[in-house]
Design a protein around this motif. Structure first.
Motif, PDB file in Angstrom:
ATOM      1  N   THR A 173      -2.743 -38.829 -19.678  1.00  0.00           N
ATOM      2  CA  THR A 173      -3.217 -40.141 -19.237  1.00  0.00           C
ATOM      3  C   THR A 173      -2.882 -41.221 -20.258  1.00  0.00           C
ATOM      4  O   THR A 173      -2.444 -42.325 -19.903  1.00  0.00           O
ATOM      5  CB  THR A 173      -4.736 -40.102 -19.000  1.00  0.00           C
ATOM      6  OG1 THR A 173      -5.041 -39.081 -18.039  1.00  0.00           O
ATOM      7  CG2 THR A 173      -5.247 -41.437 -18.491  1.00  0.00           C
ATOM      8  N   PHE A 207     -12.188 -39.340 -14.413  1.00  0.00           N
ATOM      9  CA  PHE A 207     -11.584 -39.486 -15.738  1.00  0.00           C
ATOM     10  C   PHE A 207     -12.641 -39.378 -16.843  1.00  0.00           C
ATOM     11  O   PHE A 207     -12.399 -38.743 -17.879  1.00  0.00           O
ATOM     12  CB  PHE A 207     -10.863 -40.825 -15.851  1.00  0.00           C
ATOM     13  CG  PHE A 207     -10.330 -41.090 -17.228  1.00  0.00           C
ATOM     14  CD1 PHE A 207      -9.216 -40.403 -17.693  1.00  0.00           C
ATOM     15  CD2 PHE A 207     -10.944 -41.998 -18.071  1.00  0.00           C
ATOM     16  CE1 PHE A 207      -8.723 -40.621 -18.974  1.00  0.00           C
ATOM     17  CE2 PHE A 207     -10.466 -42.229 -19.346  1.00  0.00           C
ATOM     18  CZ  PHE A 207      -9.354 -41.538 -19.802  1.00  0.00           C
ATOM     19  N   ILE A 208     -13.795 -39.989 -16.634  1.00  0.00           N
ATOM     20  CA  ILE A 208     -14.864 -39.904 -17.640  1.00  0.00           C
ATOM     21  C   ILE A 208     -15.315 -38.456 -17.809  1.00  0.00           C
ATOM     22  O   ILE A 208     -15.542 -37.982 -18.933  1.00  0.00           O
ATOM     23  CB  ILE A 208     -16.043 -40.816 -17.238  1.00  0.00           C
ATOM     24  CG1 ILE A 208     -15.610 -42.286 -17.309  1.00  0.00           C
ATOM     25  CG2 ILE A 208     -17.253 -40.576 -18.130  1.00  0.00           C
ATOM     26  CD1 ILE A 208     -16.645 -43.245 -16.766  1.00  0.00           C
ATOM     27  N   TYR A 243     -12.553 -43.575 -11.829  1.00  0.00           N
ATOM     28  CA  TYR A 243     -13.122 -43.617 -13.172  1.00  0.00           C
ATOM     29  C   TYR A 243     -14.092 -42.474 -13.449  1.00  0.00           C
ATOM     30  O   TYR A 243     -14.127 -41.953 -14.563  1.00  0.00           O
ATOM     31  CB  TYR A 243     -13.812 -44.965 -13.400  1.00  0.00           C
ATOM     32  CG  TYR A 243     -12.872 -46.131 -13.292  1.00  0.00           C
ATOM     33  CD1 TYR A 243     -11.743 -46.217 -14.104  1.00  0.00           C
ATOM     34  CD2 TYR A 243     -13.077 -47.142 -12.351  1.00  0.00           C
ATOM     35  CE1 TYR A 243     -10.856 -47.271 -13.997  1.00  0.00           C
ATOM     36  CE2 TYR A 243     -12.192 -48.201 -12.242  1.00  0.00           C
ATOM     37  CZ  TYR A 243     -11.085 -48.265 -13.067  1.00  0.00           C
ATOM     38  OH  TYR A 243     -10.204 -49.306 -12.956  1.00  0.00           O
ATOM     39  N   ALA A 303     -13.937 -47.095  -7.880  1.00  0.00           N
ATOM     40  CA  ALA A 303     -14.427 -46.717  -9.206  1.00  0.00           C
ATOM     41  C   ALA A 303     -14.900 -45.263  -9.217  1.00  0.00           C
ATOM     42  O   ALA A 303     -14.654 -44.523 -10.173  1.00  0.00           O
ATOM     43  CB  ALA A 303     -15.563 -47.644  -9.621  1.00  0.00           C
TER      44      ALA A 303
END
Length: 281
Positions: A265, A31-32, A28, A24
């Motif tokens: 993405t 990306f966040i 993630y 994660a």
């Protein structure tokens, strides 16, 4: 053993938690952060300044993005037709014949090169005064005009990817049960009929994997394009990945480059979702 089993079941999530948190964090969190930067004006030095949807509005009016979207679509179509289609053809023709493995070896060798290394090999061949023009006796601008440059790079990409696709399809052919094929031959099926009605349907699960991998790889093509043309001349051979890189690290518009990354993405995720949904059906 019966006393330990409930304990193992009770703490089973704890065993995978470190790995899940690591994945994660690596997937993630970046990306966040990128998604946040896409709503800001950021040059990499001063603190990000919130601008809302301005970057995405600018994208809609950017001719370079429209060109890169078209080139990316051409990469997707070309990848399905050339590396995947020819890989299947080579696998079928070289399978179940004496010495077939040696026929596949030349197709496997280019896969050992990286995309950048591959482009370095082909750059002096496809350049304006390169080997290809000298051997053909023509004056063709392989890398100077669109869409010729994208098509030329697709052929280079095919040269690299053909071998691994062939290998995957050979694995699929080897996994097919012999009984249906022998039964079809007894019924008189051969050649194209045997392949279309028996072999191809039985290879459907592996074909879904090969096409899915090729689809994602074509959507994020970068290294071959960057080394051979850097998206030029002008910006007429850029893919979405190259546009993202140039806007972010060349133009130092990190917020705008992040918005291109978000678009890439979304396009990749949507294409993968639609493809997998079709396969499940």
């Amino acid at each position: 053993m019966s006393a330990r089993a409930p304990m193992l079941g009770r703490f089973r999530h704890g065993y995978v938690a470190p790995a899940a948190l690591l994945v994660a964090g690596l997937l993630y969190v970046p990306f966040i952060w990128t998604a946040y930067l896409s709503f800001t004006s950021y040059d990499g030095l001063a603190p990000p300044e919130w601008v809302g949807l301005r970057n995405f509005g600018k994208l809609l009016q950017d001719p370079a993005l429209i060109s890169s979207l078209g080139n990316t679509l051409l990469w997707v179509v070309g990848t399905m037709a050339l590396p995947v289609g020819l890989g299947l053809l080579v696998a079928v023709l070289s399978y179940d014949i004496k010495g077939g493995v040696w026929y596949r070896v030349p197709f496997m060798l280019p896969y050992a090169l990286s995309g950048a290394g591959l482009a370095m090999v082909w750059s002096p061949i496809l350049s304006h005064d390169g080997i290809a023009n000298l051997l053909l006796g023509v004056d063709t601008a392989f890398l100077q005009k669109a869409p010729h440059n994208t098509i030329a790079m697709l052929l280079v990409w095919t040269w690299q990817q053909l071998g691994v696709n062939t290998l995957l399809f050979v694995v699929g052919l080897q996994s097919i049960p012999k009984a249906p094929i022998e039964a079809a031959r007894l019924d008189g099926a051969s050649g194209w009929q045997l392949f279309r009605h028996v072999i191809w349907p039985l290879m459907a699960p592996l074909t879904a994997v090969v096409v899915g991998l090729a689809l994602v790889a074509s959507l994020k093509t970068f290294d071959i394009v960057w080394v051979l043309t850097q998206g030029g001349p002008g910006r007429n051979s850029e893919t979405l990945a190259v546009t993202m890189y140039k806007d972010t690290f060349v133009a130092s518009e990190y917020g705008y480059g992040a918005s291109v990354a978000v678009v890439l993405t979304v396009v990749t995720g949507l294409a993968s979702y639609l493809y997998l949904r079709r396969q499940v059906r």
